[in-house]
Write a protein that holds these residues in place. Sequence first.
Motif, mmCIF file in Angstrom:
data_model
loop_
_atom_site.group_PDB
_atom_site.id
_atom_site.type_symbol
_atom_site.label_atom_id
_atom_site.label_comp_id
_atom_site.label_asym_id
_atom_site.label_seq_id
_atom_site.Cartn_x
_atom_site.Cartn_y
_atom_site.Cartn_z
ATOM 1 N N ARG A 34 0.833 -1.200 0.000
ATOM 2 C CA ARG A 34 0.000 0.000 0.000
ATOM 3 C C ARG A 34 0.870 1.253 0.000
ATOM 4 O O ARG A 34 0.612 2.216 -0.728
ATOM 5 N N ARG A 37 2.361 1.705 -3.420
ATOM 6 C CA ARG A 37 1.384 2.200 -4.390
ATOM 7 C C ARG A 37 1.157 3.697 -4.235
ATOM 8 O O ARG A 37 1.105 4.433 -5.225
ATOM 9 N N TYR A 67 -2.859 1.905 -10.373
ATOM 10 C CA TYR A 67 -3.048 0.608 -9.732
ATOM 11 C C TYR A 67 -2.777 -0.555 -10.684
ATOM 12 O O TYR A 67 -3.190 -1.674 -10.430
ATOM 13 N N SER A 178 -7.340 -3.538 -4.765
ATOM 14 C CA SER A 178 -6.356 -2.676 -4.100
ATOM 15 C C SER A 178 -6.890 -1.265 -3.924
ATOM 16 O O SER A 178 -6.668 -0.623 -2.894
ATOM 17 N N SER A 181 -9.429 -1.254 -1.101
ATOM 18 C CA SER A 181 -8.730 -1.412 0.165
ATOM 19 C C SER A 181 -8.051 -0.118 0.588
ATOM 20 O O SER A 181 -8.103 0.278 1.755
ATOM 21 N N ASP A 182 -7.405 0.557 -0.361
ATOM 22 C CA ASP A 182 -6.741 1.826 -0.047
ATOM 23 C C ASP A 182 -7.741 2.896 0.381
ATOM 24 O O ASP A 182 -7.479 3.688 1.285
ATOM 25 N N GLU A 185 -8.793 2.186 3.864
ATOM 26 C CA GLU A 185 -7.678 2.510 4.760
ATOM 27 C C GLU A 185 -7.611 4.016 5.008
ATOM 28 O O GLU A 185 -7.447 4.477 6.131
#
Length: 198
Positions: A34, A37, A67, A178, A181-182, A185
């Motif tokens: 993460r 990225r 991504y 992803s 998820s980011d 987060e």
Amino acid sequence: MTSSVMNGGLAMLATHYFLPSALRGNVAAAAAQRVERMAKNLQAVKQNKVDLRQLLALPVYDPAHPYYLEKPWEVYFKNEQPPVAKSTTGQLRKVECLTIRASTCADHVGLFQDDLSTEWMWATRMAIRRLPKDQREWRERRTITAHLLEGSGGVGHLPTQYWLHPADDVAYLQPYISMASDEMEEKWGFMAGEENCY
């Protein structure tokens, strides 16, 4: 047992009980990925002097997308391969990647590797909702066809000419996972958006 079942709940349950340290290692690896990225996104914005929204509007299989994810076997089917791919180590890595990929038998039933992501994970459900409508419909068709072939007691695979070639097996869903998820987060804080479910 079918590959889609092993990739989902039973494999995760077995990993919880028999290899808990593997999941703890995955949490640290996911956090490190993460950070990488986000650094890559910031660097892309600074270098290209473009708005991040313009980059995110690109298809996820475009290398310019923030991504973008390259599957391990993709490098061996490009026209311009890095020198490492032609070395002895690179050739051994190619055999390893393709053997592991072939062990799922997903290409025999026409599935992409991303089709094996199970929908019981919240990040996968969010990612599927973000897919373009045609990709979502094709994913459902491939999954239904695979279940009919694997579970009907019939042939068990498609004719050879319809098998999926590794060069065509690109990451179309994992970048969205992803991304979801980011976002979670960023919205809810540390460990809220882990790809691993506990």
